[in-house]
Design a protein around this motif. Structure first.
Motif, mmCIF file in Angstrom:
data_model
loop_
_atom_site.group_PDB
_atom_site.id
_atom_site.type_symbol
_atom_site.label_atom_id
_atom_site.label_comp_id
_atom_site.label_asym_id
_atom_site.label_seq_id
_atom_site.Cartn_x
_atom_site.Cartn_y
_atom_site.Cartn_z
ATOM 1 N N SER A 32 0.719 4.183 -2.878
ATOM 2 C CA SER A 32 0.217 5.553 -2.691
ATOM 3 C C SER A 32 1.365 6.552 -2.670
ATOM 4 C CB SER A 32 -0.649 5.662 -1.431
ATOM 5 O OG SER A 32 0.041 5.117 -0.339
ATOM 6 N N SER A 65 -3.308 -7.746 -1.176
ATOM 7 C CA SER A 65 -4.525 -7.262 -1.826
ATOM 8 C C SER A 65 -5.354 -8.425 -2.357
ATOM 9 C CB SER A 65 -4.176 -6.337 -2.984
ATOM 10 O OG SER A 65 -3.396 -5.283 -2.514
ATOM 11 N N LYS A 67 0.808 -1.222 0.000
ATOM 12 C CA LYS A 67 0.000 0.000 0.000
ATOM 13 C C LYS A 67 0.841 1.272 0.000
ATOM 14 C CE LYS A 67 -4.432 -0.814 2.066
ATOM 15 N NZ LYS A 67 -5.211 -0.789 3.285
ATOM 16 N N SER A 125 -8.709 6.257 -0.999
ATOM 17 C CA SER A 125 -9.124 5.119 -1.815
ATOM 18 C C SER A 125 -8.032 4.064 -1.777
ATOM 19 C CB SER A 125 -9.401 5.561 -3.237
ATOM 20 O OG SER A 125 -8.183 5.710 -3.927
ATOM 21 N N ASP A 126 -8.480 2.843 -1.686
ATOM 22 C CA ASP A 126 -7.538 1.755 -1.519
ATOM 23 C C ASP A 126 -7.018 1.284 -2.876
ATOM 24 O OD1 ASP A 126 -6.112 -0.456 -0.803
ATOM 25 O OD2 ASP A 126 -7.537 -1.066 0.746
#
Lengths: 296, 295
Positions: free
Chosen positions: A46, A61, A42, A258-259
């Motif tokens: 990002s 994920s 993650k 938002s993932d």
């Protein structure tokens, strides 16, 4: 060619290959990027560190997607829709195309049917009248709202009809002499001889059903009935969209929230069925495209 | 004997026609809504007719002109950009002799055509967001982040660009078919006369596919009011309504979100009628000049 290529010809050839490779790579880039994001952790995703290969490779994920029951429920709705909708379309397309492929001498009303079908393709009641029709038939929140209004695929019927017409007349005549009726002829002669064309239209209908999201959005009030694409539209697309009165800071926060990796994994898992049938599709779809080609 | 056979054909078409009657013909009566003041209790058969009031009201909405213009400009830009790139791509691919390379490139560029706009939209949002990879790259060049999907200046370009990304390869299929139809002896003859690659392109290839180009542009006339509903619905947001809202998205919001059934039906009907006229003209032209027949 037997003749040695001149230097300029060879340069030309190389330039063409380079341009086409760049075009191919830029087409592929967004898909590869998403793939890389889905396998990255993650923070890396990002932080904007991921390009075309995973950074800090992880299956987190995908594990999360596998454990997401809402995702799989919607996946199941889509599978059901493809099987039921595909089967209905399959039967209707074949029998309709066969009847419409008969010469006028044998089937006098053929042109009337043809015009009705073509008319429905070029003029429709539009969104609201269609919605109200489905509603008045009490089909909202049922699988039927997804598979019946889409059951008559005029384009596919025309593709198959043109193929039936192109088969040699002698086969037909021989079958009649042997005492075959229309249904037997369709089953014993036209169907087996047309398998590649039937495969084409069936694949088109499967892809159409798998990809459709809008009918699920308007005909299903209960999110539990959403097919996969509608579900994804709600959780990935709608959730990421800012509203009018957001400040740039808020928008940035929204996009951070938002993932990314999870969404990427969901997008890829949803793409798998298309990727699986793509090789078969590619073998056949050229015939579908050349529909209505210039005739002598 | 022949009359008995046709009974079977009517029978074969019966289920298809029943569905057409229910889901295509019956909704046409719903178009009466465009001329009514809808009363949900009485339905379309009991509501009062008010003539062209809904259309008058429609033209008084300040945004309506913008919506029609957005639709038209996005659709026309899409048609021209896609056909141009498809043609260029087909011409380049036609020069490639290596079959494996040719096949690989085709496999790649046809793929996006089969992926839904929900998934492509998710990908585009990811790639073009403020902290997406495109802005990351621009940042390295010292350019401050651009909010592609939230700026009225960028939005139409993004729509056209991502549409071209999805469709250019697939649109090239017809050009590729036309290119293989050109008689190879024409190239040999031109070669013997001393024509190089460029001259062969101008005097053999282009005349050979001119009909196809004109035919495709004529058929595309039908789409000048189709700016791509599913694509825009998956990419737009209220910040870009000014340049990104099109007829279909407006009909959806006005009709099913704000429940202005009559207005939405009127706007949709106007679009359908104009489209029908365009389709008729385009088929007439295509059949007259290129002998095109759909069935």
């Amino acid at each position: 060619m037997g003749i040695r290529l001149s230097a300029s010809e060879r340069v030309f050839g190389i330039v063409v290959i380079i341009i086409l490779s760049l075009l191919g790579l830029s087409t592929l880039f967004p898909l590869v990027h998403i793939l890389a994001v889905s396998f990255s952790d993650k923070a890396a995703a990002s932080g904007g560190l991921v390009t075309v290969y995973p950074v800090h490779f992880t299956l987190v994920s995908y594990k999360a997607v596998m454990a997401d029951s809402a995702f799989f429920h919607a996946f199941g709705v889509s599978v059901e829709r493809v099987l039921l909708g595909g089967a209905i379309q399959f039967v209707l397309t074949i029998v309709s195309a066969y009847a419409l492929s008969r010469p006028k001498s044998e089937f006098r009303s053929r042109d009337v049917y043809m015009w009705v079908l073509v008319f429905t393709m070029i003029f429709s009641g539009g969104l609201i009248p269609t919605y109200l029709t489905i509603k008045s038939l009490h089909m909202l929140d049922t699988m039927w709202s997804l598979v019946l209004p889409t059951a008559v695929a005029v384009f596919n019927i025309i593709v198959l009809m043109n193929f039936f017409k192109s088969l040699p007349k002698e086969l037909d005549e021989a079958a009649v002499i042997d005492g075959s009726g229309p249904w037997h002829k369709l089953w014993a002669i036209y169907f087996p001889l047309s398998l590649p064309s039937i495969a084409t239209v069936t694949l088109f209908s499967v892809v159409g059903h798998w990809n459709a999201f809008f009918d699920g959005l308007i005909y299903m009030n209960d999110p539990n009935h959403y097919p996969l694409q509608t579900y994804l539209n709600q959780i990935i697309v709608q959730a990421a969209q800012p509203t009018t009165n957001m400040t740039p800071d808020e928008i940035e926060r929204l996009s951070k929230l938002s993932d990314r990796t999870m969404n990427a994994a969901k997008i890829l898992v949803s793409m798998v069925p298309i990727l699986v049938i793509y090789p078969f599709l590619q073998r056949y779809f050229i015939t579908g495209i050349t529909l209505g080609s210039v005739k002598e | 004997m022949k009359k008995r056979v046709s009974v079977h054909y009517h029978l074969m078409l019966l289920p298809t026609m029943a569905l057409v009657a229910a889901f295509s013909i019956y909704p046409l009566f719903g178009l009466m809504l465009a001329f009514q003041e809808f009363n949900p209790g009485k339905g379309i058969w009991g509501s009062t007719f008010i003539g062209l009031e809904n259309f008058k009201y429609m033209f008084e909405i300040p945004d309506i002109k913008t919506i029609f213009m957005n639709t038209l400009s996005i659709a026309v830009m899409k048609i021209l950009a896609t056909q141009l790139l498809a043609l260029a791509f087909a011409l380049l691919l036609n020069e490639v002799k290596n079959a494996v390379f040719k096949k690989s490139i085709q496999t790649i560029v046809y793929l996006p055509h089969f992926i839904s706009w929900v998934l492509l939209g998710g990908i585009v949002i990811n790639v073009l967001s403020l902290d997406g990879i495109v802005n990351e790259a621009l940042g390295k060049l010292g350019i401050s982040p651009i909010f592609f999907l939230g700026s009225n200046g960028w939005f139409p370009g993004v729509i056209v660009g991502t549409h071209v990304w999805q469709e250019f390869g697939f649109s090239a299929i017809i050009y590729l078919a036309a290119l293989t139809g050109i008689n190879p002896s024409l190239y040999e003859a031109a070669g013997i006369d001393g024509a190089g690659r460029l001259k062969q392109l101008l005097y053999v290839t282009m005349p050979g596919i001119a009909t196809t180009i004109i035919l495709l542009l004529t058929l595309d006339m039908q789409n000048v009011l189709n700016a791509g509903f599913e694509q825009i619905l998956n990419l737009y947001n209220p910040m870009v309504y000014q340049t990104g809202d099109i007829i279909d998205t407006y009909v959806y919001r006005a009709g099913l979100k704000e429940l202005q059934y009559e207005l939405a039906t009127a706007v949709g009907l106007l679009k359908s009628v104009v489209s029908l006229i365009l389709i008729t003209i385009s088929y007439f032209l295509a059949s007259k000049f290129a002998n095109y027949r759909i069935f």
